[in-house]
Design a protein around this motif. Sequence first.
Motif, PDB file in Angstrom:
ATOM      1  N   LEU A  81       0.869  -1.169   0.000  1.00  0.00           N
ATOM      2  CA  LEU A  81       0.000   0.000   0.000  1.00  0.00           C
ATOM      3  C   LEU A  81       0.909   1.223   0.000  1.00  0.00           C
ATOM      4  CD1 LEU A  81      -2.995   0.905   0.111  1.00  0.00           C
ATOM      5  CD2 LEU A  81      -2.670   1.223   2.584  1.00  0.00           C
ATOM      6  N   GLN A  82       1.005   1.874  -1.152  1.00  0.00           N
ATOM      7  CA  GLN A  82       1.786   3.093  -1.282  1.00  0.00           C
ATOM      8  C   GLN A  82       0.908   4.265  -0.861  1.00  0.00           C
ATOM      9  OE1 GLN A  82       5.105   3.586  -2.240  1.00  0.00           O
ATOM     10  NE2 GLN A  82       4.711   5.708  -1.612  1.00  0.00           N
ATOM     11  N   MET A  83       1.361   5.004   0.124  1.00  0.00           N
ATOM     12  CA  MET A  83       0.563   6.101   0.666  1.00  0.00           C
ATOM     13  C   MET A  83       1.316   7.399   0.457  1.00  0.00           C
ATOM     14  SD  MET A  83      -0.807   4.334   4.190  1.00  0.00           S
ATOM     15  CE  MET A  83       0.766   4.458   5.003  1.00  0.00           C
ATOM     16  N   ASN A  84       0.740   8.278  -0.347  1.00  0.00           N
ATOM     17  CA  ASN A  84       1.341   9.576  -0.642  1.00  0.00           C
ATOM     18  C   ASN A  84       0.465  10.695  -0.091  1.00  0.00           C
ATOM     19  OD1 ASN A  84       3.377   8.227  -2.121  1.00  0.00           O
ATOM     20  ND2 ASN A  84       2.159   8.337  -3.999  1.00  0.00           N
ATOM     21  N   SER A  85       1.040  11.879  -0.015  1.00  0.00           N
ATOM     22  CA  SER A  85       0.307  13.068   0.452  1.00  0.00           C
ATOM     23  C   SER A  85      -0.427  12.783   1.755  1.00  0.00           C
ATOM     24  CB  SER A  85      -0.688  13.526  -0.625  1.00  0.00           C
ATOM     25  OG  SER A  85      -0.030  13.799  -1.836  1.00  0.00           O
ATOM     26  N   LEU A  86       0.276  12.201   2.673  1.00  0.00           N
ATOM     27  CA  LEU A  86      -0.351  11.788   3.930  1.00  0.00           C
ATOM     28  C   LEU A  86      -0.829  12.974   4.743  1.00  0.00           C
ATOM     29  CD1 LEU A  86       2.035   8.852   4.758  1.00  0.00           C
ATOM     30  CD2 LEU A  86      -0.458   8.688   4.636  1.00  0.00           C
ATOM     31  N   LYS A  87      -1.948  12.756   5.429  1.00  0.00           N
ATOM     32  CA  LYS A  87      -2.587  13.780   6.236  1.00  0.00           C
ATOM     33  C   LYS A  87      -2.651  13.295   7.689  1.00  0.00           C
ATOM     34  CE  LYS A  87      -5.678  14.826   2.350  1.00  0.00           C
ATOM     35  NZ  LYS A  87      -7.094  14.924   1.930  1.00  0.00           N
ATOM     36  N   PRO A  88      -2.765  14.210   8.634  1.00  0.00           N
ATOM     37  CA  PRO A  88      -2.893  13.780  10.030  1.00  0.00           C
ATOM     38  C   PRO A  88      -4.057  12.813  10.250  1.00  0.00           C
ATOM     39  CG  PRO A  88      -2.384  16.108   9.939  1.00  0.00           C
ATOM     40  CD  PRO A  88      -2.615  15.665   8.517  1.00  0.00           C
ATOM     41  N   GLU A  89      -5.131  12.982   9.497  1.00  0.00           N
ATOM     42  CA  GLU A  89      -6.280  12.088   9.661  1.00  0.00           C
ATOM     43  C   GLU A  89      -6.031  10.680   9.118  1.00  0.00           C
ATOM     44  OE1 GLU A  89      -6.236  15.154   8.270  1.00  0.00           O
ATOM     45  OE2 GLU A  89      -7.626  15.270   6.548  1.00  0.00           O
ATOM     46  N   ASP A  90      -4.896  10.451   8.496  1.00  0.00           N
ATOM     47  CA  ASP A  90      -4.523   9.094   8.088  1.00  0.00           C
ATOM     48  C   ASP A  90      -3.879   8.321   9.237  1.00  0.00           C
ATOM     49  OD1 ASP A  90      -3.475  10.490   4.969  1.00  0.00           O
ATOM     50  OD2 ASP A  90      -5.317   9.347   5.343  1.00  0.00           O
TER      51      ASP A  90
END
Length: 121
Positions: A81-90
């Motif tokens: 699972l590639q996760m980009n542009s991560l946000k605090p809500e992630d």
Amino acid sequence: QAQLMESGGGLVQPGGSLRLSCAASGFTLDYYAIGWFRQAPGKEREGVSCISSSGASTNYADSVKDRFTISKDNAKNTVYLQMNSLKPEDTAIYYCAAAFGSWCRDEYDHWGHGTQVTVSS
């Protein structure tokens, strides 16, 4: 013994990226669809993404669409699972799960123990 093991979690700043891995042992992922889930403190577990047993079909929760990418390497018996542009809500514990058959369903046969993802400055 059939097992799933997640790895790749950690602390990352907002806007950063992480790649989670879900490695299977004791069984082959060729015949399993894989789902990624997450659970944040005080919240219910939610589905993040699913990939078919062949790897040809995928879907995503609206909250992660266009930011996360799921992929499957049957030769390595691993899903990513590639996760980009991560946000605090992630921020959450991320789990992978395997469902025997071509597509994800309500009940899964195997679950991993989870990996913590924290998005914070």
